[in-house]
Motif scaffolding. Sequence first.
Motif, PDB file in Angstrom:
ATOM      1  N   LEU A 166       0.824  -1.211   0.000  1.00  0.00           N
ATOM      2  CA  LEU A 166       0.000   0.000   0.000  1.00  0.00           C
ATOM      3  C   LEU A 166       0.857   1.260   0.000  1.00  0.00           C
ATOM      4  CD1 LEU A 166      -2.723   1.466   0.260  1.00  0.00           C
ATOM      5  CD2 LEU A 166      -2.499   1.221   2.743  1.00  0.00           C
ATOM      6  N   PHE A 167       1.806   1.334   0.923  1.00  0.00           N
ATOM      7  CA  PHE A 167       2.599   2.558   1.027  1.00  0.00           C
ATOM      8  C   PHE A 167       3.622   2.667  -0.097  1.00  0.00           C
ATOM      9  CE2 PHE A 167       1.042   1.891   5.410  1.00  0.00           C
ATOM     10  CZ  PHE A 167       0.182   2.982   5.424  1.00  0.00           C
ATOM     11  N   TRP A 191       2.859   1.704  -3.163  1.00  0.00           N
ATOM     12  CA  TRP A 191       1.994   2.225  -4.218  1.00  0.00           C
ATOM     13  C   TRP A 191       1.770   3.729  -4.042  1.00  0.00           C
ATOM     14  CZ3 TRP A 191      -3.240   3.909  -3.850  1.00  0.00           C
ATOM     15  CH2 TRP A 191      -3.856   4.139  -5.081  1.00  0.00           C
ATOM     16  N   LEU A 192       1.556   4.155  -2.797  1.00  0.00           N
ATOM     17  CA  LEU A 192       1.359   5.587  -2.538  1.00  0.00           C
ATOM     18  C   LEU A 192       2.637   6.377  -2.804  1.00  0.00           C
ATOM     19  CD1 LEU A 192      -0.894   5.350   0.633  1.00  0.00           C
ATOM     20  CD2 LEU A 192      -1.557   6.194  -1.636  1.00  0.00           C
ATOM     21  N   LYS A 245       2.750   7.043  -6.349  1.00  0.00           N
ATOM     22  CA  LYS A 245       1.816   8.111  -6.694  1.00  0.00           C
ATOM     23  C   LYS A 245       2.340   9.488  -6.290  1.00  0.00           C
ATOM     24  CE  LYS A 245      -1.498   5.706  -8.441  1.00  0.00           C
ATOM     25  NZ  LYS A 245      -1.775   5.826  -9.866  1.00  0.00           N
ATOM     26  N   ARG A 304       3.170  10.488  -3.025  1.00  0.00           N
ATOM     27  CA  ARG A 304       2.806  10.928  -1.674  1.00  0.00           C
ATOM     28  C   ARG A 304       4.065  11.034  -0.813  1.00  0.00           C
ATOM     29  NH1 ARG A 304      -0.936  10.814  -4.715  1.00  0.00           N
ATOM     30  NH2 ARG A 304      -3.118  10.486  -4.179  1.00  0.00           N
ATOM     31  N   ALA A 323       4.459   8.984   2.436  1.00  0.00           N
ATOM     32  CA  ALA A 323       4.573   7.527   2.312  1.00  0.00           C
ATOM     33  C   ALA A 323       5.996   7.062   2.618  1.00  0.00           C
ATOM     34  CB  ALA A 323       4.151   7.071   0.922  1.00  0.00           C
TER      35      ALA A 323
END
Length: 133
Positions: free
Chosen positions: A71-72, A74-75, A78, A80, A83
């Motif tokens: 999840l992190f 992937w973030l 993106k 972030r 993250a």
Amino acid sequence: MTGQPPPVVRGAVAVWFALGAFLLLENVVLWLGRARLEQAAVRSGDDPAEVPRLLTQLTVVAVAFAIGYGLFGWLLRKGRRWARGVLTGVAVLHVLWIVLPGASAVNLVTLLLIAVGLAFTWLPGTAQWVKQH
């Protein structure tokens, strides 16, 4: 700003995903060797009925770390910025989970993947990428 992340970010994300996959694969191997672990427990005088309980605990922890890394990661891809900090926190917790009870040879692979993931996550190219987003 949009577009593809630079290679260093893609590398970091790939390492975090690989680490999550490795954790899950490692647990599958443990479950497949359950009978062998139960026999080893009998030989050492431990209760073989504890093996499934311990495997379940290890599986829950492995799935939690795998989800966190995925999840992190992937973030991070993106863009972030936060993250990176969360991935570092997850990695530190994971290292403590490994080191406090005592590391094994399999854990050395995990520790190496964590080190590489952290290195890529904190390289200047990654910092520049998240700063632009």
